[in-house]
Design an enzyme around this catalytic site. Sequence first.
Site, PDB file in Angstrom:
ATOM      1  N   SER A 140       9.648  -0.994  -8.789  1.00 61.16           N
ATOM      2  CA  SER A 140       8.628  -0.605  -9.765  1.00 61.16           C
ATOM      3  C   SER A 140       9.144   0.613 -10.504  1.00 61.16           C
ATOM      4  O   SER A 140      10.014   1.338  -9.997  1.00 61.16           O
ATOM      5  CB  SER A 140       7.316  -0.261  -9.047  1.00 61.16           C
ATOM      6  OG  SER A 140       6.412   0.391  -9.915  1.00 61.16           O
ATOM      7  N   TYR A 153       2.099   4.605  -2.929  1.00 66.09           N
ATOM      8  CA  TYR A 153       2.863   3.504  -3.530  1.00 66.09           C
ATOM      9  C   TYR A 153       4.208   4.004  -4.041  1.00 66.09           C
ATOM     10  O   TYR A 153       5.241   3.379  -3.807  1.00 66.09           O
ATOM     11  CB  TYR A 153       2.052   2.887  -4.660  1.00 66.09           C
ATOM     12  CG  TYR A 153       2.723   1.719  -5.340  1.00 66.09           C
ATOM     13  CD1 TYR A 153       3.059   0.575  -4.626  1.00 66.09           C
ATOM     14  CD2 TYR A 153       3.008   1.761  -6.703  1.00 66.09           C
ATOM     15  CE1 TYR A 153       3.662  -0.511  -5.254  1.00 66.09           C
ATOM     16  CE2 TYR A 153       3.614   0.685  -7.331  1.00 66.09           C
ATOM     17  CZ  TYR A 153       3.937  -0.449  -6.610  1.00 66.09           C
ATOM     18  OH  TYR A 153       4.552  -1.512  -7.241  1.00 66.09           O
TER      19      TYR A 153
END
Length: 259
Positions: A140, A153
């Site tokens: 990501s 995250y």
Amino acid sequence: MRTTTSRKAGMTTTAVVTGASSGIGAAVARRLAKEGYDVVLVARRGELLDRVAAETGGRAVVLDVTDAEAVRAFADTLDACDVLVNNAGGALGADTVAEGSPAHWQQMYSVNVLGTLHLTQALLPLLRQDGGGTVVNITSTAAHCTYESGGGYSAAKHAQYALGETLRLELCGEPVRVVEVAPGMVHTEEFALNRFHGDRERASAVYAGVDRPLRAEDVAECVSFAVALPQHVNVDQLVVRPLAQAAQHKTHRGPLFQS
């Protein structure tokens, strides 16, 4: 259709895709199947996985990637693995570091990082066979920067990024590629919904006003591009965002395209 560059002339190449029951994983499985790969689809949810497998003609394997023993048993059922796409992952919660749930942090680390580790370790012997293979880690943009309320995250994705970078160094001298595809904002049916524990209003707000966030198929196209290159060409890192998202913290909300 782009011709897949196979190191095994005249033979079908095998791709293992994790998190393949929906979203980016399902799109990658469909795309690689279209490119001629024999796709092995891995996920926890059997019913959804079976649907994607039926579409692709692939093999569905219900598996929890955080279970190292189960992953090793799965690897023993394979005769070949030419491409491994470590896509299983996701985010849980959007709390500050001060208020974040340690259980959520642990779960994100287990899936995003240890899941990648388990599959990579188990399948490396097959990836090293017959001229080498390719590991693709779907990370990501959060793997390369941080943002408020995204500490858990981002920490997990930073660790997944570090895993891939280290693996590439350790495999230097062997014909095994390690590719990272780092997507920005991707509008899938479940990512934000899972993050906000089923709260559809909060999930929808993530994409509100954004003119054409990425689709899962856009990320699948990037994976297809990277693995189709000749084996001596390694895409170390491919960062892909929608045009409306200039950076993790800067997103245009409003009309961008004329049609």
